[in-house]
Motif scaffolding. Structure first.
Motif, PDB file in Angstrom:
ATOM      1  N   THR A 172       6.781  19.253   1.636  1.00 35.99           N
ATOM      2  CA  THR A 172       6.522  20.027   0.432  1.00 35.99           C
ATOM      3  C   THR A 172       5.637  19.245  -0.528  1.00 35.99           C
ATOM      4  N   GLY A 173       5.218  19.922  -1.595  1.00 36.11           N
ATOM      5  CA  GLY A 173       4.477  19.221  -2.633  1.00 36.11           C
ATOM      6  C   GLY A 173       5.277  18.075  -3.218  1.00 36.11           C
ATOM      7  N   ARG A 174       6.579  18.270  -3.374  1.00 44.06           N
ATOM      8  CA  ARG A 174       7.406  17.195  -3.934  1.00 44.06           C
ATOM      9  C   ARG A 174       7.581  16.044  -2.946  1.00 44.06           C
ATOM     10  N   ASP A 175       7.564  16.327  -1.649  1.00 46.54           N
ATOM     11  CA  ASP A 175       7.544  15.239  -0.663  1.00 46.54           C
ATOM     12  C   ASP A 175       6.260  14.431  -0.801  1.00 46.54           C
ATOM     13  N   GLY A 176       5.129  15.135  -0.956  1.00 49.68           N
ATOM     14  CA  GLY A 176       3.861  14.445  -1.136  1.00 49.68           C
ATOM     15  C   GLY A 176       3.831  13.628  -2.406  1.00 49.68           C
ATOM     16  N   LEU A 177       4.439  14.145  -3.466  1.00 53.65           N
ATOM     17  CA  LEU A 177       4.538  13.417  -4.729  1.00 53.65           C
ATOM     18  C   LEU A 177       5.329  12.128  -4.551  1.00 53.65           C
ATOM     19  N   ALA A 178       6.468  12.203  -3.856  1.00 53.95           N
ATOM     20  CA  ALA A 178       7.293  11.013  -3.650  1.00 53.95           C
ATOM     21  C   ALA A 178       6.558   9.950  -2.835  1.00 53.95           C
ATOM     22  N   ALA A 179       5.829  10.378  -1.793  1.00 58.08           N
ATOM     23  CA  ALA A 179       5.072   9.420  -0.980  1.00 58.08           C
ATOM     24  C   ALA A 179       3.974   8.763  -1.794  1.00 58.08           C
ATOM     25  N   LEU A 180       3.300   9.544  -2.638  1.00 58.32           N
ATOM     26  CA  LEU A 180       2.239   8.995  -3.471  1.00 58.32           C
ATOM     27  C   LEU A 180       2.787   7.996  -4.477  1.00 58.32           C
ATOM     28  N   ALA A 181       3.931   8.315  -5.098  1.00 58.91           N
ATOM     29  CA  ALA A 181       4.536   7.383  -6.042  1.00 58.91           C
ATOM     30  C   ALA A 181       4.886   6.068  -5.351  1.00 58.91           C
ATOM     31  N   GLY A 182       5.369   6.151  -4.110  1.00 61.77           N
ATOM     32  CA  GLY A 182       5.655   4.935  -3.357  1.00 61.77           C
ATOM     33  C   GLY A 182       4.409   4.133  -3.059  1.00 61.77           C
ATOM     34  N   ALA A 183       3.327   4.816  -2.665  1.00 57.01           N
ATOM     35  CA  ALA A 183       2.074   4.120  -2.373  1.00 57.01           C
ATOM     36  C   ALA A 183       1.480   3.496  -3.625  1.00 57.01           C
ATOM     37  N   GLU A 184       1.629   4.154  -4.760  1.00 58.70           N
ATOM     38  CA  GLU A 184       1.187   3.562  -6.028  1.00 58.70           C
ATOM     39  C   GLU A 184       1.891   2.230  -6.277  1.00 58.70           C
ATOM     40  N   ALA A 185       3.197   2.212  -6.060  1.00 60.26           N
ATOM     41  CA  ALA A 185       3.963   0.990  -6.282  1.00 60.26           C
ATOM     42  C   ALA A 185       3.542  -0.114  -5.321  1.00 60.26           C
ATOM     43  N   VAL A 186       3.266   0.254  -4.070  1.00 62.19           N
ATOM     44  CA  VAL A 186       2.803  -0.740  -3.097  1.00 62.19           C
ATOM     45  C   VAL A 186       1.466  -1.325  -3.537  1.00 62.19           C
ATOM     46  N   GLY A 187       0.520  -0.471  -3.942  1.00 65.28           N
ATOM     47  CA  GLY A 187      -0.770  -0.964  -4.408  1.00 65.28           C
ATOM     48  C   GLY A 187      -0.639  -1.862  -5.625  1.00 65.28           C
ATOM     49  N   LYS A 188       0.236  -1.490  -6.544  1.00 59.06           N
ATOM     50  CA  LYS A 188       0.456  -2.314  -7.738  1.00 59.06           C
ATOM     51  C   LYS A 188       1.072  -3.660  -7.367  1.00 59.06           C
ATOM     52  N   ALA A 189       2.051  -3.647  -6.459  1.00 51.56           N
ATOM     53  CA  ALA A 189       2.681  -4.896  -6.037  1.00 51.56           C
ATOM     54  C   ALA A 189       1.683  -5.813  -5.343  1.00 51.56           C
ATOM     55  N   ALA A 190       0.784  -5.232  -4.535  1.00 53.75           N
ATOM     56  CA  ALA A 190      -0.212  -6.043  -3.839  1.00 53.75           C
ATOM     57  C   ALA A 190      -1.216  -6.656  -4.810  1.00 53.75           C
ATOM     58  N   SER A 191      -1.584  -5.932  -5.843  1.00 55.66           N
ATOM     59  CA  SER A 191      -2.587  -6.435  -6.789  1.00 55.66           C
ATOM     60  C   SER A 191      -2.015  -7.434  -7.791  1.00 55.66           C
ATOM     61  N   THR A 192      -0.725  -7.319  -8.112  1.00 55.98           N
ATOM     62  CA  THR A 192      -0.120  -8.206  -9.115  1.00 55.98           C
ATOM     63  C   THR A 192       0.674  -9.355  -8.531  1.00 55.98           C
ATOM     64  N   GLY A 193       1.070  -9.228  -7.265  1.00 54.19           N
ATOM     65  CA  GLY A 193       1.916 -10.240  -6.656  1.00 54.19           C
ATOM     66  C   GLY A 193       3.357 -10.179  -7.124  1.00 54.19           C
ATOM     67  N   ARG A 194       3.738  -9.077  -7.738  1.00 55.06           N
ATOM     68  CA  ARG A 194       5.096  -8.914  -8.243  1.00 55.06           C
ATOM     69  C   ARG A 194       5.720  -7.634  -7.692  1.00 55.06           C
ATOM     70  N   ALA A 195       7.035  -7.624  -7.646  1.00 52.00           N
ATOM     71  CA  ALA A 195       7.727  -6.407  -7.227  1.00 52.00           C
ATOM     72  C   ALA A 195       7.405  -5.285  -8.207  1.00 52.00           C
ATOM     73  N   ALA A 196       7.264  -4.088  -7.691  1.00 49.18           N
ATOM     74  CA  ALA A 196       6.937  -2.932  -8.510  1.00 49.18           C
ATOM     75  C   ALA A 196       7.951  -1.823  -8.286  1.00 49.18           C
ATOM     76  N   ALA A 197       8.423  -1.248  -9.378  1.00 52.16           N
ATOM     77  CA  ALA A 197       9.327  -0.105  -9.286  1.00 52.16           C
ATOM     78  C   ALA A 197       8.547   1.151  -8.979  1.00 52.16           C
ATOM     79  N   VAL A 198       9.117   2.042  -8.205  1.00 53.32           N
ATOM     80  CA  VAL A 198       8.493   3.315  -7.872  1.00 53.32           C
ATOM     81  C   VAL A 198       8.818   4.314  -8.987  1.00 53.32           C
ATOM     82  N   LYS A 199       7.779   4.949  -9.514  1.00 50.08           N
ATOM     83  CA  LYS A 199       7.993   5.941 -10.569  1.00 50.08           C
ATOM     84  C   LYS A 199       8.828   7.100 -10.041  1.00 50.08           C
ATOM     85  N   ARG A 200       9.714   7.579 -10.875  1.00 51.39           N
ATOM     86  CA  ARG A 200      10.512   8.757 -10.532  1.00 51.39           C
ATOM     87  C   ARG A 200       9.996   9.943 -11.321  1.00 51.39           C
TER      88      ARG A 200
END
Length: 362
Positions: free
Chosen positions: A332-360
């Motif tokens: 669903t669209g909300r499944d796609g939203l959840a996957a995107l929020a997770g990928a955002e956190a991964v990209g942020k963690a990779a760029s900062t070198g710090r753990a990143a929380a996934v937006k809800r």
């Protein structure tokens, strides 16, 4: 006996998807009209055929490059083409659109389609930012149109069987999930994916798929990410083509993922490690129905026979079922939203070198 239970079980702990009110009579879906937004490689190689196999009719293709749209339509025997989004959406014969343009265009195109009353099957990622994706989900909900995301890995019979077996407790409590999704990016795809930082690099191409697959298999959502990423050969300091990351999921399961655009001759793997055994899938992270599944319990390996399907045709059929009010999209669209929020956190963690929380997002 355990294997027989797995094959016949329902997703434990999940209520059946609630059918939505039908917006199109199910008997009228044969010959249902489609518009293609984006003259893409995936549309050319897979989706036009999948639409036709479902009984649908691709009626028009739109690209900002009119000549590209015309050539695509000619090659695939599609009646019309255009370079104007409003013109395609004004076509009353079209009931649904498949969007496979570049990532940065998804937001505007989905919102425009919803405003025009068209059902939407959007390629991943749903958007380039989860805040935009939330607006898109809400707009489609308000308009009463189905929004689905083309996370085709959910349609794999291997992954569907893994999900049923995990839910049925066939390997006990799953404590870890490991995914290896790597290869060498085909030359035809070495364009905006790895040239434009706004398109998200590997995180908005592979990570959204793998995070969605982890959520699907575990029936959990990502909570926290730690990551390493780099531009090794095709990318750059700002557009990564190689990444490794770990997620903590909402149910406490750990997920470890390796993704790469620059490592040829790798067979993909999806491995679920439970308290009573393991499930090992190989060669399943593809655009065709491929791969094997093995269960390992008490030191013994058991091969699980499966029947291949067409991943994209299955995705389209589930989407049409949602339009008819008989089920829900695979993603669903909300499944796609959840996957995107997770990928955002991964990209942020990779760029900062710090753990990143996934937006809800509610």
């Amino acid at each position: 006996m355990a294997l027989r239970r797995a094959k016949n079980s329902i997703h434990a702990g999940l209520a059946p998807a609630r059918p939505r009110a039908p917006t199109v009579a199910i008997e009228s879906l044969d010959g249902f009209g489609w518009g293609l937004i984006g003259a893409s490689t995936i549309a050319r190689e897979y989706m036009v055929d999948a639409i036709r196999r479902s009984g649908g009719r691709p009626l028009s293709v739109m690209s900002h490059d009119g000549a590209r749209a015309a050539g695509f339509a000619r090659d695939l025997d599609i009646p019309d083409s255009c370079s104007d989004l409003d013109a395609l959406l004004a076509d009353r014969r079209i009931g649904a659109v498949y969007i496979s343009s570049t990532n940065t265009q998804h937001r505007h195109q989905v919102l425009a389609a919803a405003a025009a009353g068209k059902h939407v099957l959007c390629d991943k990622p749903l958007a380039t930012r989860s805040t935009d994706a939330l607006k898109m989900v809400r707009a489609c909900e308000k308009a009463g149109v189905v929004l689905a995301v083309n996370h085709h890995l959910r349609s794999s019979p291997v992954h569907q069987t893994m999900q049923r077996m995990i839910a049925a407790g066939e390997i006990g409590a799953v404590r870890s999930l490991m995914i290896v999704h790597a290869g060498y990016l085909r030359p035809v795809l070495q364009s905006w994916r790895i040239k434009d930082a706004a398109e998200g690099g590997i995180y908005l191409d592979l990570s959204v798929h793998d995070i969605d697959l982890a959520s699907f298999l575990l029936e959990q959502t990502p909570v926290t990410a730690v990551a390493l990423g780099a531009g090794v050969a095709l990318g750059s300091n700002t557009v990564h083509d190689h990444a490794m990351y770990a997620l903590k999921m909402s149910g406490g399961t750990f997920v470890q993922v390796h993704e790469s655009f620059v490592t040829p001759d790798v067979e993909s793997q999806v491995v679920a490690l439970g308290s009573e055994g393991a499930l090992i899938a190989a060669g399943t992270l593809a655009q065709r129905s491929t791969g094997t599944l093995m269960r390992r319990v008490n030191g013994r390996n058991e091969s699980i026979p499966l029947r291949a399907n067409d991943l994209y045709a299955d995705t389209v059929e589930q989407f049409l079922g949602a339009i008819a009010g008989t089920g829900s999209p695979r993603a669903t669209g909300r499944d796609g939203l959840a996957a995107l929020a997770g990928a955002e956190a991964v990209g942020k963690a990779a760029s900062t070198g710090r753990a990143a929380a996934v937006k809800r997002h509610e």
